[in-house]
Design a protein around this motif. Sequence first.
Motif, PDB file in Angstrom:
ATOM      1  N   THR A  10       1.627 -16.064  56.477  1.00  0.00           N
ATOM      2  CA  THR A  10       0.456 -15.182  56.425  1.00  0.00           C
ATOM      3  C   THR A  10      -0.497 -15.574  57.550  1.00  0.00           C
ATOM      4  N   ASN A  11      -1.533 -14.805  57.695  1.00  0.00           N
ATOM      5  CA  ASN A  11      -2.579 -15.131  58.674  1.00  0.00           C
ATOM      6  C   ASN A  11      -3.743 -15.871  58.028  1.00  0.00           C
ATOM      7  N   ALA A  12      -3.593 -16.258  56.775  1.00  0.00           N
ATOM      8  CA  ALA A  12      -4.662 -16.968  56.078  1.00  0.00           C
ATOM      9  C   ALA A  12      -4.959 -18.295  56.778  1.00  0.00           C
ATOM     10  N   SER A  13      -6.188 -18.722  56.705  1.00  0.00           N
ATOM     11  CA  SER A  13      -6.625 -19.960  57.344  1.00  0.00           C
ATOM     12  C   SER A  13      -6.187 -21.182  56.537  1.00  0.00           C
ATOM     13  N   VAL A  14      -5.482 -22.080  57.204  1.00  0.00           N
ATOM     14  CA  VAL A  14      -5.069 -23.334  56.573  1.00  0.00           C
ATOM     15  C   VAL A  14      -6.306 -24.168  56.233  1.00  0.00           C
ATOM     16  N   VAL A  15      -7.264 -24.230  57.135  1.00  0.00           N
ATOM     17  CA  VAL A  15      -8.468 -25.031  56.907  1.00  0.00           C
ATOM     18  C   VAL A  15      -9.266 -24.475  55.723  1.00  0.00           C
ATOM     19  N   GLU A  16      -9.414 -23.159  55.633  1.00  0.00           N
ATOM     20  CA  GLU A  16     -10.131 -22.577  54.493  1.00  0.00           C
ATOM     21  C   GLU A  16      -9.412 -22.894  53.184  1.00  0.00           C
ATOM     22  N   PHE A  17      -8.079 -22.858  53.214  1.00  0.00           N
ATOM     23  CA  PHE A  17      -7.307 -23.196  52.016  1.00  0.00           C
ATOM     24  C   PHE A  17      -7.578 -24.646  51.599  1.00  0.00           C
ATOM     25  N   VAL A  18      -7.511 -25.560  52.552  1.00  0.00           N
ATOM     26  CA  VAL A  18      -7.744 -26.977  52.244  1.00  0.00           C
ATOM     27  C   VAL A  18      -9.186 -27.191  51.798  1.00  0.00           C
ATOM     28  N   GLU A  19     -10.135 -26.541  52.443  1.00  0.00           N
ATOM     29  CA  GLU A  19     -11.540 -26.699  52.074  1.00  0.00           C
ATOM     30  C   GLU A  19     -11.817 -26.226  50.645  1.00  0.00           C
ATOM     31  N   ALA A  20     -10.991 -25.323  50.123  1.00  0.00           N
ATOM     32  CA  ALA A  20     -11.184 -24.817  48.757  1.00  0.00           C
ATOM     33  C   ALA A  20     -10.670 -25.777  47.683  1.00  0.00           C
ATOM     34  N   ILE A  21     -10.006 -26.863  48.076  1.00  0.00           N
ATOM     35  CA  ILE A  21      -9.518 -27.845  47.110  1.00  0.00           C
ATOM     36  C   ILE A  21     -10.724 -28.532  46.479  1.00  0.00           C
ATOM     37  N   GLU A  22     -10.771 -28.530  45.160  1.00  0.00           N
ATOM     38  CA  GLU A  22     -11.950 -29.038  44.463  1.00  0.00           C
ATOM     39  C   GLU A  22     -12.047 -30.561  44.440  1.00  0.00           C
ATOM     40  N   LYS A  23     -10.927 -31.247  44.244  1.00  0.00           N
ATOM     41  CA  LYS A  23     -10.976 -32.705  44.135  1.00  0.00           C
ATOM     42  C   LYS A  23     -11.046 -33.342  45.525  1.00  0.00           C
ATOM     43  N   PRO A  24     -12.098 -34.130  45.787  1.00  0.00           N
ATOM     44  CA  PRO A  24     -12.262 -34.737  47.109  1.00  0.00           C
ATOM     45  C   PRO A  24     -11.060 -35.582  47.553  1.00  0.00           C
ATOM     46  N   ALA A  25     -10.483 -36.359  46.661  1.00  0.00           N
ATOM     47  CA  ALA A  25      -9.347 -37.204  47.037  1.00  0.00           C
ATOM     48  C   ALA A  25      -8.138 -36.361  47.415  1.00  0.00           C
ATOM     49  N   LYS A  26      -7.910 -35.279  46.687  1.00  0.00           N
ATOM     50  CA  LYS A  26      -6.773 -34.402  46.999  1.00  0.00           C
ATOM     51  C   LYS A  26      -7.013 -33.680  48.330  1.00  0.00           C
ATOM     52  N   LYS A  27      -8.255 -33.292  48.575  1.00  0.00           N
ATOM     53  CA  LYS A  27      -8.601 -32.648  49.849  1.00  0.00           C
ATOM     54  C   LYS A  27      -8.358 -33.626  51.003  1.00  0.00           C
ATOM     55  N   GLU A  28      -8.782 -34.873  50.820  1.00  0.00           N
ATOM     56  CA  GLU A  28      -8.574 -35.896  51.849  1.00  0.00           C
ATOM     57  C   GLU A  28      -7.079 -36.094  52.110  1.00  0.00           C
ATOM     58  N   ASP A  29      -6.279 -36.165  51.042  1.00  0.00           N
ATOM     59  CA  ASP A  29      -4.827 -36.300  51.202  1.00  0.00           C
ATOM     60  C   ASP A  29      -4.237 -35.088  51.919  1.00  0.00           C
ATOM     61  N   GLU A  44       2.466 -26.166  64.558  1.00  0.00           N
ATOM     62  CA  GLU A  44       1.174 -25.889  63.962  1.00  0.00           C
ATOM     63  C   GLU A  44       1.361 -25.494  62.496  1.00  0.00           C
ATOM     64  N   PRO A  45       0.436 -25.852  61.627  1.00  0.00           N
ATOM     65  CA  PRO A  45       0.539 -25.456  60.221  1.00  0.00           C
ATOM     66  C   PRO A  45       0.258 -23.965  60.038  1.00  0.00           C
ATOM     67  N   VAL A  46       1.009 -23.354  59.118  1.00  0.00           N
ATOM     68  CA  VAL A  46       0.864 -21.934  58.803  1.00  0.00           C
ATOM     69  C   VAL A  46       0.911 -21.798  57.287  1.00  0.00           C
ATOM     70  N   MET A  47       0.059 -20.940  56.757  1.00  0.00           N
ATOM     71  CA  MET A  47       0.114 -20.652  55.317  1.00  0.00           C
ATOM     72  C   MET A  47       1.327 -19.772  55.038  1.00  0.00           C
ATOM     73  N   TRP A  48       2.131 -20.189  54.068  1.00  0.00           N
ATOM     74  CA  TRP A  48       3.267 -19.414  53.581  1.00  0.00           C
ATOM     75  C   TRP A  48       2.906 -19.011  52.162  1.00  0.00           C
ATOM     76  N   GLY A  49       2.685 -17.733  51.963  1.00  0.00           N
ATOM     77  CA  GLY A  49       2.206 -17.293  50.666  1.00  0.00           C
ATOM     78  C   GLY A  49       0.807 -17.845  50.453  1.00  0.00           C
TER      79      GLY A  49
END
Length: 140
Positions: A10-29, A44-49
Motif C-alpha cells: 500500500t501507499n500507507a506511511s510506515v512511520v505513521e503506522f509505527v507512531e500509532a503504536i500505543e506501548k512505548p517499548a513496542k514502538k521503540e522495538d 525500503e520498508p513498505v506497508m503490506w496491508g
Amino acid sequence: MAYEQKTKPTNASVVEFVEAIEKPAKKEDAYRLLDMFYEETGYEPVMWGPSIIGYGSYHYKYATGHEGEAPLVGFSPRKTALTLYVAPEEDERELYFSRLGKHKASKACIYINKLSDVDESVLREMIRRSVEVTKARYPE
C-alpha cells in the motif's frame, strides 16, 4: 471465482503506522526493527496491508495455480507479540532457533515479546538468510 490477494503493498506511511503504536517499548522495538531489516536487506520498508511492514518482494506461484506477491521478509508489531516474517531453509530452522533466544515459532512466523529477548546478531543472520533462500526459491 478468482482469488483476491488481501495482503498487498500500500501507499500507507510506515512511520505513521509505527507512531500509532500505543506501548512505548513496542514502538521503540518497531523502530529498531525498521532499521535492522533495512540494514540487512537494503530494501525500503513498505506497508503490506494494514499491519505488515515488508522489505522487498517476490512473485510466487504454487502447483495449484495460486499466485501472488509477498514481501521477502518483514514484521508486524501486533498487540500480543512482535511477529517476524523470516523463513530460513527448513533444515536450518532449529539451528537458528536454538541460538535466537526466547521466542515461539510457526511455519512462517517467529513471535517475540520484545526485541531484548533475542540475540540480535542471530536475528540479523536469519533476515539475510531468508532473503537469500526466498530469492533462490522464487527467481524473477
